[in-house]
Write a protein that holds these residues in place. Structure first.
Motif, PDB file in Angstrom:
ATOM      1  N   GLU A 166      40.065 -95.983  18.896  1.00 57.61           N
ATOM      2  CA  GLU A 166      40.481 -97.273  18.354  1.00 57.61           C
ATOM      3  C   GLU A 166      41.222 -98.097  19.409  1.00 57.61           C
ATOM      4  O   GLU A 166      41.658 -99.209  19.133  1.00 57.61           O
ATOM      5  CB  GLU A 166      41.414 -97.050  17.155  1.00 57.61           C
ATOM      6  CG  GLU A 166      40.759 -96.375  15.981  1.00 57.61           C
ATOM      7  CD  GLU A 166      39.712 -97.243  15.325  1.00 57.61           C
ATOM      8  OE1 GLU A 166      39.765 -98.465  15.498  1.00 57.61           O
ATOM      9  OE2 GLU A 166      38.827 -96.696  14.654  1.00 57.61           O
ATOM     10  N   LEU A 464      43.588-101.918  14.198  1.00 62.63           N
ATOM     11  CA  LEU A 464      43.270-103.232  13.639  1.00 62.63           C
ATOM     12  C   LEU A 464      44.437-104.217  13.696  1.00 62.63           C
ATOM     13  O   LEU A 464      44.434-105.224  12.976  1.00 62.63           O
ATOM     14  CB  LEU A 464      42.791-103.107  12.184  1.00 62.63           C
ATOM     15  CG  LEU A 464      41.575-102.206  11.931  1.00 62.63           C
ATOM     16  CD1 LEU A 464      41.186-102.260  10.464  1.00 62.63           C
ATOM     17  CD2 LEU A 464      40.404-102.605  12.790  1.00 62.63           C
ATOM     18  N   TYR A 528      36.703-111.488  13.740  1.00 64.59           N
ATOM     19  CA  TYR A 528      36.381-111.293  15.148  1.00 64.59           C
ATOM     20  C   TYR A 528      37.661-111.397  15.971  1.00 64.59           C
ATOM     21  O   TYR A 528      38.194-112.483  16.179  1.00 64.59           O
ATOM     22  CB  TYR A 528      35.375-112.334  15.632  1.00 64.59           C
ATOM     23  CG  TYR A 528      35.049-112.235  17.117  1.00 64.59           C
ATOM     24  CD1 TYR A 528      34.177-111.258  17.586  1.00 64.59           C
ATOM     25  CD2 TYR A 528      35.631-113.103  18.030  1.00 64.59           C
ATOM     26  CE1 TYR A 528      33.887-111.162  18.941  1.00 64.59           C
ATOM     27  CE2 TYR A 528      35.346-113.012  19.385  1.00 64.59           C
ATOM     28  CZ  TYR A 528      34.478-112.044  19.835  1.00 64.59           C
ATOM     29  OH  TYR A 528      34.195-111.942  21.175  1.00 64.59           O
ATOM     30  N   LEU A 532      35.881-107.566  19.094  1.00 64.43           N
ATOM     31  CA  LEU A 532      35.212-106.709  18.120  1.00 64.43           C
ATOM     32  C   LEU A 532      34.893-107.508  16.863  1.00 64.43           C
ATOM     33  O   LEU A 532      35.760-108.187  16.304  1.00 64.43           O
ATOM     34  CB  LEU A 532      36.094-105.510  17.755  1.00 64.43           C
ATOM     35  CG  LEU A 532      36.363-104.515  18.893  1.00 64.43           C
ATOM     36  CD1 LEU A 532      37.439-103.519  18.475  1.00 64.43           C
ATOM     37  CD2 LEU A 532      35.093-103.780  19.286  1.00 64.43           C
ATOM     38  N   ARG A 534      34.081-107.301  13.068  1.00 60.42           N
ATOM     39  CA  ARG A 534      34.291-106.335  11.989  1.00 60.42           C
ATOM     40  C   ARG A 534      33.897-106.959  10.658  1.00 60.42           C
ATOM     41  O   ARG A 534      34.255-108.097  10.368  1.00 60.42           O
ATOM     42  CB  ARG A 534      35.756-105.888  11.933  1.00 60.42           C
ATOM     43  CG  ARG A 534      36.276-105.254  13.223  1.00 60.42           C
ATOM     44  CD  ARG A 534      37.720-104.829  13.040  1.00 60.42           C
ATOM     45  NE  ARG A 534      38.254-104.163  14.222  1.00 60.42           N
ATOM     46  CZ  ARG A 534      39.047-104.755  15.122  1.00 60.42           C
ATOM     47  NH1 ARG A 534      39.359-106.030  14.974  1.00 60.42           N
ATOM     48  NH2 ARG A 534      39.507-104.081  16.148  1.00 60.42           N
ATOM     49  N   GLU A 544      32.198-101.993  12.508  1.00 62.08           N
ATOM     50  CA  GLU A 544      32.855-102.550  13.695  1.00 62.08           C
ATOM     51  C   GLU A 544      31.862-102.529  14.853  1.00 62.08           C
ATOM     52  O   GLU A 544      31.355-101.471  15.218  1.00 62.08           O
ATOM     53  CB  GLU A 544      34.089-101.713  14.034  1.00 62.08           C
ATOM     54  CG  GLU A 544      34.880-102.192  15.214  1.00 62.08           C
ATOM     55  CD  GLU A 544      36.104-101.326  15.443  1.00 62.08           C
ATOM     56  OE1 GLU A 544      37.194-101.717  14.997  1.00 62.08           O
ATOM     57  OE2 GLU A 544      35.971-100.241  16.051  1.00 62.08           O
ATOM     58  N   ASP A 546      30.998-103.529  18.894  1.00 64.50           N
ATOM     59  CA  ASP A 546      31.729-103.765  20.131  1.00 64.50           C
ATOM     60  C   ASP A 546      30.905-104.584  21.116  1.00 64.50           C
ATOM     61  O   ASP A 546      29.821-105.088  20.805  1.00 64.50           O
ATOM     62  CB  ASP A 546      32.179-102.442  20.751  1.00 64.50           C
ATOM     63  CG  ASP A 546      31.008-101.549  21.174  1.00 64.50           C
ATOM     64  OD1 ASP A 546      29.866-102.051  21.264  1.00 64.50           O
ATOM     65  OD2 ASP A 546      31.234-100.354  21.418  1.00 64.50           O
ATOM     66  N   CYS A 551      27.458-100.578  16.855  1.00 62.38           N
ATOM     67  CA  CYS A 551      28.254-100.700  15.636  1.00 62.38           C
ATOM     68  C   CYS A 551      28.612 -99.318  15.100  1.00 62.38           C
ATOM     69  O   CYS A 551      27.814 -98.381  15.183  1.00 62.38           O
ATOM     70  CB  CYS A 551      27.492-101.483  14.567  1.00 62.38           C
ATOM     71  SG  CYS A 551      27.068-103.178  15.053  1.00 62.38           S
TER      72      CYS A 551
END
Length: 736
Positions: A166, A464, A528, A532, A534, A544, A546, A551
């Motif tokens: 993460e 997040l 966004y 990323l 999401r 998610e 990248d 994803c």
């Protein structure tokens, strides 16, 4: 006998060790020194560094030196861009890596932010030169050695697949590794797209993302409040509020805003509150206009709306003005940056005020504007003035004190380990005093107060955090509202929520749910941030995607969660559908048209400074973060009139930037502006490739004032013949 050090310098071992210093030791020490430590990051450094050492060992200096210089520019440029704007370079930035200005701290105009890194790389380069003048005829390294970087890269890929991190990109990738992975993914995606042509298929469904949903039962009947006050705190993530952390079981425990956290226990607080993007103007647009802003780095929709005279009438200030409210916007910074001086009146604010309105003396000298304590003291006086009028009012406040560069009084700096934390603590006391003042004035008895943030500056190692916002509601009927509002909400919902609170009709082309209703089902949300994309499906799955267009799926009941169970990853057609939904949302105002005409002049008289100022805080025009599409021509017209200038006149400078880095040779040098005269010019440039996050910065120096009567930016498609001619010119130049 020669000294050992001299023998080592003249030996193949010396060459090998100097290469290790440049390609292995320096980047790994930089990662540690810059606070980017992470297992994947060190693994990436080892893999790419060892590969380059093996490839370059015992090669002639004319091969080694260019690679080392490129590596140094990559390493320094990455550190500088991360320090300045908090992101790694993209493939589109490669043309700037060779620009000397790229490795300077452009926002401050100074030298390198990390001179020690430059010195370490310079030392390694010097040692490589000293040990590499003579090419040794020793036996080449066995191909077996290449098993090492291959194994390290394989381990990195496997780790990313089976146990995705993460952490931010810079904690997982060496810059060269990131660019290689990005290029490989782009090529792979192109092949997949060619093999799986879906051009004839209908566009993906975005109805769930754009739906206006007022189907839930009301928490209260139309509210008793007479006025609306929206307080927007610069860059504050939801993790700073203790009730939010407790609600999602967050592992982040630093309590930087205890006073705001205490107020959160007195109101209705929404822990799972999503920020849909970065940048203040994008957050304000989504909050106040009930629509997603661009889910990439394209032209902010607030700027695009300047050409739209229908959709702006659905924004919250315009809707409340139609209901008899007087509408006001007050921020602590100047208004011209990012065109808020034009956007805010356009969406319905009767009065749009910035730094120049404040007459109270600031407690700190801050380049962006008013410090938070002085700002809220001024804002409290503004509220007192509004309460004297007969009409109901809407006031939107925007702070600036927690924007880079962070500053705080000495006593706060002494109490906190960093200037950023000190600035947050200073804001906490300022907003706490402000809310206390509102309560003493009786404002909370007749005003709907919403406290939120425009964006999140993120928190290291907090999942997040870049998309985690907060929303605190203080309403006269507080006892009828829950302390914690369950469910997924976000800035998209704020306009619909306020209109629904008063029982006003909500325009059907707005999106979102109402915070003042209960819902028994989930909802789709997209965001966004930090590069990323999401998307939550409202049914327990978060996706998610990248920068490699890979994803990942997670089992997550809501959007914001401290942890989520990894379900697997995908790419190809399914990944393209996620991107296509985002692209369709991006076109809500432009309908996909690439021709745009923006006018940024407001004919306001601007008093000049006696020295050329900061590119950002002293910018005289609001043309920032535009997207200039591929295959277009941009024409700029500028007209500036001298107003009460002394006989020395004024010195003007126009800069262009892309992704916050200077772009040379696009704007001409401006002639001096003489007293009583008018400067008028026009210039243009072609966009063979898409320019994103493109900004104009106009600076002025002199005694007196100027009036900008025209600053228009027109972008139109190139004729196909012109485009072919330009591509031939470019190919010829590359061949030469």
């Amino acid at each position: 006998m020669r000294p050992i050090s001299r023998r080592l310098l003249q030996s193949p071992q010396g060459s090998f060790l100097s290469l290790c210093l440049v390609f292995l030791l320096a980047p790994m020490l930089a990662r540690y020194g810059l606070g980017w430590s992470g297992g994947f990051g060190y693994l990436s450094d080892l893999a790419i560094g060892s590969l380059l050492v093996l490839v370059l060992h015992n090669r002639p200096v004319w091969i080694v030196l260019p690679v080392i210089l490129i590596w140094c520019v990559f390493t320094i440029g990455n550190a500088e861009l991360m320090t300045a704007v908090g992101r790694m370079p993209e493939v589109s930035d490669l043309k700037y890596l060779s620009d000397p200005q790229f490795v300077s701290h452009s926002t401050q105009g100074g030298g390198l932010s990390h001179p020690w890194l430059g010195l370490a790389l310079a030392l390694g380069t010097l040692l490589c030169l000293l040990t590499g003048w003579r090419r040794y005829a020793t036996k080449r390294l066995s191909p077996v050695w290449y098993v090492l970087p291959t194994a390290l890269l394989t381990l990195h890929v496997a780790g990313q697949y089976f146990k995705p991190s993460e952490a931010d990109q810079w904690k997982q990738f060496n810059l060269a590794h990131k660019l290689l992975a990005e290029g490989f993914s782009t090529g792979q995606l192109a092949v997949e797209t060619w093999l799986d042509d879906d051009s004839s298929e209908p566009p993906p469904d975005i109805a769930g993302l754009t739906r206006l949903d007022l189907s839930g039962p009301r928490l209260i009947e139309p509210g008793k409040a007479r006025n609306v006050l929206i307080v927007t705190l610069e860059g504050i993530p939801g993790a700073y509020l203790a009730p939010n952390r407790a609600a999602i079981g967050s592992s982040y425990h630093e309590d930087l805003m205890p006073r705001l956290g205490q107020w959160a226990t007195r109101g209705m607080n929404t822990p799972d509150y999503v920020l849909h993007g970065h940048q203040t103007i994008r957050g304000l647009y989504t909050m106040l206009c009930g629509d997603y802003d661009k889910l990439d780095s394209g032209t902010p929709k607030g700027v695009e709306m300047l050409n739209n005279h229908l959709r702006n009438q659905q924004c919250l200030p315009a809707q409340l003005r139609d209901q008899g409210f007087s509408t006001h916007f007050l921020q602590g910074a100047g208004l011209r940056f990012m065109a808020k001086d034009k956007i805010m009146p356009h969406i319905g604010f009767d009065k749009t005020l910035g730094r120049d309105w404040f007459k109270n003396k600031p407690y700190l000298e801050f380049p962006w504007g008013m410090d938070d304590k002085a700002y809220f003291e001024g804002a409290l006086g503004y509220v007192k003035q509004l309460r004297k009028q007969k009409k109901p009012w809407m006031l939107t406040l925007l702070t600036v004190g927690t924007h880079q560069p962070y500053s705080a009084p000495d006593d706060y700096l002494a109490r906190y380990p960093s200037a950023k934390q000190a600035a947050i603590g200073y804001l906490d006391d300022a907003i706490g005093n402000f809310l206390d003042g509102l309560e003493k004035q009786g404002v909370l008895k007749d005003t709907l107060v919403i406290v939120t943030s425009d964006e999140s500056h993120g928190i290291d190692d907090v999942r997040l955090a870049s998309a985690w916002g907060f929303n605190l509601v203080l309403a006269p009927e507080q006892t009828q509202l829950p302390a914690l509002k369950r469910g997924v909400y976000g800035h998209l919902d704020l306009t619909a929520s306020v209109l629904d609170y008063f029982g006003f009709s909500v325009p059907s082309n707005l999106s979102g749910r109402s915070l003042f209703r209960d819902y028994s089902t989930g909802r789709e949300v997209i965001s966004y941030t930090n590069g990323l994309l999401r998307e939550h499906d409202g049914k327990g799955t978060l996706i998610e995607c990248d920068f490699q267009q890979v994803c990942r799926r997670y089992a997550s009941a809501g959007f914001i969660a401290d942890q989520a169970r990894f379900l697997g990853r995908f790419r190809g057609k399914q990944a393209r559908l996620v991107s296509q939904r985002a692209e369709l949302l991006d076109q809500s105002l432009s309908s996909g048209q690439i021709g745009q005409h923006y006018q940024f002049a407001n004919r306001e008289r601007i008093r000049l400074q006696e020295t050329l100022g900061n590119d950002w805080t002293d910018n005289l025009i609001g043309a920032q973060y535009l997207e200039l599409p591929k295959g277009t021509h941009t024409q700029v017209k500028l007209k500036i009139r001298a107003v009460r200038l002394d006989k020395q006149g004024a010195t003007l400078q126009l800069k262009t930037k892309e992704f916050d880095r200077d772009v040379a040779a696009l704007a001409p040098q401006l002639p001096a502006l003489k007293a009583g005269k008018t400067l008028e010019l026009s210039f243009g440039f072609d966009n063979l490739a898409t320019r994103k996050a493109f900004s104009f910065h106009l600076l002025g120096q002199g005694r007196g004032a100027i009036e900008i009567t025209d600053f228009s930016v027109v972008t139109e498609p190139l004729l196909q013949a012109d485009l072919l001619d330009l591509e031939k010119v470019e190919e010829s130049a590359l061949a030469e």
